[in-house]
Design a protein around this motif. Structure first.
Motif, mmCIF file in Angstrom:
data_model
loop_
_atom_site.group_PDB
_atom_site.id
_atom_site.type_symbol
_atom_site.label_atom_id
_atom_site.label_comp_id
_atom_site.label_asym_id
_atom_site.label_seq_id
_atom_site.Cartn_x
_atom_site.Cartn_y
_atom_site.Cartn_z
ATOM 1 N N ALA C 223 17.218 19.867 -3.839
ATOM 2 C CA ALA C 223 17.545 21.707 -4.227
ATOM 3 C C ALA C 223 18.402 22.125 -3.095
ATOM 4 O O ALA C 223 19.007 21.232 -1.811
ATOM 5 N N ILE C 237 8.849 24.483 -3.759
ATOM 6 C CA ILE C 237 10.388 24.818 -4.594
ATOM 7 C C ILE C 237 10.682 23.027 -5.282
ATOM 8 O O ILE C 237 11.059 21.896 -4.630
ATOM 9 N N VAL C 241 15.954 22.257 -7.413
ATOM 10 C CA VAL C 241 15.487 24.224 -7.703
ATOM 11 C C VAL C 241 17.063 24.803 -7.312
ATOM 12 O O VAL C 241 17.513 24.004 -6.028
ATOM 13 N N LEU C 255 7.655 26.727 -7.775
ATOM 14 C CA LEU C 255 8.877 26.615 -8.888
ATOM 15 C C LEU C 255 9.121 24.797 -9.198
ATOM 16 O O LEU C 255 9.525 24.285 -8.251
ATOM 17 N N ARG C 257 11.148 21.970 -11.782
ATOM 18 C CA ARG C 257 12.695 21.602 -11.495
ATOM 19 C C ARG C 257 13.911 22.193 -12.057
ATOM 20 O O ARG C 257 13.552 22.897 -13.452
ATOM 21 N N ASN C 258 14.520 22.330 -11.190
ATOM 22 C CA ASN C 258 16.060 22.710 -11.538
ATOM 23 C C ASN C 258 15.933 24.556 -11.953
ATOM 24 O O ASN C 258 17.005 25.355 -12.732
ATOM 25 N N VAL C 259 14.965 25.292 -11.260
ATOM 26 C CA VAL C 259 14.877 26.714 -11.837
ATOM 27 C C VAL C 259 15.972 27.627 -10.757
ATOM 28 O O VAL C 259 15.965 26.590 -9.862
ATOM 29 N N VAL C 260 16.447 28.483 -11.012
ATOM 30 C CA VAL C 260 17.382 28.872 -10.556
ATOM 31 C C VAL C 260 17.278 30.573 -10.322
ATOM 32 O O VAL C 260 16.589 31.179 -10.901
ATOM 33 N N PRO C 275 9.941 24.899 -14.878
ATOM 34 C CA PRO C 275 10.829 24.291 -15.197
ATOM 35 C C PRO C 275 12.042 24.661 -15.736
ATOM 36 O O PRO C 275 12.222 25.054 -16.612
ATOM 37 N N THR C 278 15.533 30.685 -15.502
ATOM 38 C CA THR C 278 16.544 31.436 -15.058
ATOM 39 C C THR C 278 15.995 32.840 -14.844
ATOM 40 O O THR C 278 15.865 33.119 -16.248
ATOM 41 N N SER C 292 9.511 27.433 -20.458
ATOM 42 C CA SER C 292 10.572 25.443 -19.195
ATOM 43 C C SER C 292 11.780 26.544 -20.385
ATOM 44 O O SER C 292 11.712 27.069 -21.336
#
Lengths: 321, 321, 321
Positions: C223, C237, C241, C255, C257-260, C275, C278, C292
């Motif tokens: 993250a 998190i 992320v 949150l 994975r790879n949430v922005v 996931p 954004t 997602s």
């Protein structure tokens, strides 16, 4: 500082009929005998009329409102003159090592390694000050309080009993005060007040609480302040107030008891918030709130129920077409 | 670093006709002879055409735009290659204790206890560095500046005269830079630039100012920055700018002189804000502002007078029914 | 702590048929045999029915839902009782100097001057802990991690390999937890969990990550967290992320994975974000996001494309007249 010295440092061309000792700069409202004040905006001339200040910095056009017993110091730009003068009322950054008064530390209090204790610090019993914390000159801390590591408590801060302050928090840094000249230059207004934190308060990590420009910034009994919160100079945060993370209160605002601010919300300066008001997360209050016990949302904030209605109407109206 | 070494660490299958010394990574626009750059997005191919870089990392499809004297390093993902390469241009975290160059400290400057001064630090006269502060390698601080306790100044930061930095503030931490692979993995782009703070600046507590990825993040003369403010890498904060608490400026944005940002406001990255613009509290600017001296509000921010009108219209329209 | 002691400190008037050892307070869902839990709100009575807790604090009205093997502790205000009880499960602030277990430090790890290492700290190989940093009791740090100066890591935090934490950041401070009495007084809920930071995470400066009330706050592999970010207790998190500066996540949110999250955005408590979502800058999410890979904007946040349309319609409608 003598009034004659003030006349000199501000390069005023006036002759004093008598010289007096001036102890402090203060607002028109709060100034007492022996203090100097200022009037920047004619809008506040009513406060000039009733001030107890011994001398006031003001524009010639406002001189007519000055009380008989108060000495007028006529200047073109009172706020600039105030800024220039404020420097002379600042206490030293730190008392020199030789003159330091040894701290008084109560029974069973623990001061960890690499904690700096300034001159004349007083700590009650059973308190714990953890590593690498800085406690400035003349700070008072009560009984059974905990100051976590890497915290900074500026000089003259007063902290009560059973207070908890988490790491990275800064108490008593300078308020954001300056007078700006016509040429866009900012002149620092020295922040000569302090911060008072009453009993039972808990403050999270990386929060900033500024010292007052004059007098005190107050955090009242039992208030709960989360992480990364901004409390500007001269705020008065009421008994049992709850400020969630990343909320902020601008200068001189007064929050009544048990006010709640949600995360990332804000309150503008110089307003009063009625007790038991709730400012929901991400809302911004731009005016005083006079009725207690209600919820407020949006920016500029309105009553929560009205905000909900407005949001619903906007959605419905625009989504139908 | 030799260009041949770069070819090796990036595992490129190209044969160099000549080997040269590469001193720095830089943008296409700023790169000079002896520097390497990169082109990630064909949109900026015009900058490739006129670059002075000695070598450029780029996709095969953009190779046609490269100037004759510049060496093309063809890669599938130039930004990933840049990230991988950036590590090799980073200076050490701290110079080892044995090799440290003793600090130079001017007359009447006071360095408090438990302050760490890195290698080759230079401090002018009359400055005060308070307790538990960290001053990294090669930092320069001018005359009559004050750094409050528990402040962190990363390596290579340049601080001018009469600067005040309050506690908990971090100057020169790494900018938020990384390249993300197709698999969602982030590769750090080492931040090899620095921060330059000019004369007369005051910075509040718990503020973060990131070092530039290349070159410098600038805080220009006389700027006033409040508490808990975010200034991202490569920003240029103009002369006399005022940033109120909890405001933030994203990367590479340039604020003209005397721009004012209200509390909790934000400015997006890579924009320019005209001098004397005021961004009101809690507003968010998403585009460059080209006309100077105006007020901007809302999110996305529009001219304040238009925002007021729009708010009034919305209220009136929906409340009548 | 014996169950009989719990009965005593809470001044309960019940007679226990058997006494057992209670090791921990936990949620109804997560509690295991030998743990105590609580039910504040009848809405969650389904979680009571299936709990594995050995004892539960609850109101008489909810007693009917308690599983046969679980001991009911009837109280008027379960949340207040929980708060009062939590204090007894807190570990000491710091283990006393005499009882401290010496730290284990791996090869080539560097611990700078004035770093405090608490009892039983374990640090892997090749890690660097810079000056004036605080590492509390029982903290574990892996290999090749860097902790910059003036950072605070509270007791029991677990940090993986190749983690970077910038200055001023606080990991493991108490979550913002308290029970409020009818009289508006707040009783601290001791935060007896910890923070776990997995491999390859980078965290900026002046960020706050709170320890869990029970169990752990998680920052998953790789993250990227920027400056001045708030992560409340019990958040999870996800892997990869990205949280931009001044964003905040309220308690117990998860949150994927790879949430922005863009700068100055926020997510409310107790929600799940799918996931690859954004959240654009300055947006506020008030509900779980179940699909997602989409963009979300505004406050309360809606899908970005709908927000854009709504903004355009509002502008058009009100500007025509």
């Amino acid at each position: 500082m003598k009034l004659s010295e003030i006349v000199e440092v501000l390069e005023l061309k006036i002759e004093l009929s008598q010289d007096i000792e001036i102890e402090k700069i203060n607002t028109l409202k709060d100034a007492k005998d022996g203090e100097i004040s200022f009037l920047q905006n004619s809008k506040y001339s009513s406060e000039l009329k009733t001030t107890n200040a011994s001398a006031v910095l003001l524009s010639p056009k406002d001189a007519k409102y000055i009380p008989e017993k108060t000495i007028p110091l006529l200047v073109d730009e009172p706020y600039i003159a105030l800024a220039k003068l404020s420097k002379y009322f600042a206490t030293p950054l730190e008392i020199s090592e030789e003159s330091r008064v040894k701290p008084e530390i109560g029974e069973e209090s623990v001061i960890a390694k690499n904690v700096f204790l300034g001159s004349n610090v007083k700590i009650g019993k059973g308190s714990q000050i953890l590593h690498n914390t800085y406690i400035g000159d003349n700070v008072v801390i009560g009984d059974y309080s905990i100051i976590y590591p890497n915290t900074t408590v500026y000089k003259e801060t007063i902290i009560g009993n059973s207070v908890i302050i988490h790491s990275g928090t800064v108490v008593g840094s300078d308020g954001f005060g300056f007078a700006t000249t016509k040429h866009g230059e900012h002149i620092k207004i020295y922040q000569n007040g302090n911060v008072v934190i009453e009993d039972g308060v808990e403050i999270g990590s990386n929060t900033s609480i500024d010292r007052a420009v004059f007098n005190s910034t107050f955090i009242r009994k039992g208030a709960r302040i989360d992480n990364l919160v901004q409390i500007a100079h001269n705020c008065d945060i009421g008994v049992g107030v709850v400020l969630a993370a990343q909320s902020g209160v601008a200068g001189s605002s007064k929050l009544g008891r048990n006010v709640v601010m949600g995360g990332q919300s804000g309150i503008t300066g110089h307003v009063r918030i009625a007790p038991f008001s709730t400012i929901t997360a991400r809302s911004g209050v731009t005016k005083s709130i006079k009725t207690s016990g209600r919820y407020w949302s949006g920016f500029p904030a309105v009553e929560h129920k009205n905000w909900l209605k407005l949001q619903a109407k906007i959605s419905k109206f625009f989504n139908k077409g």
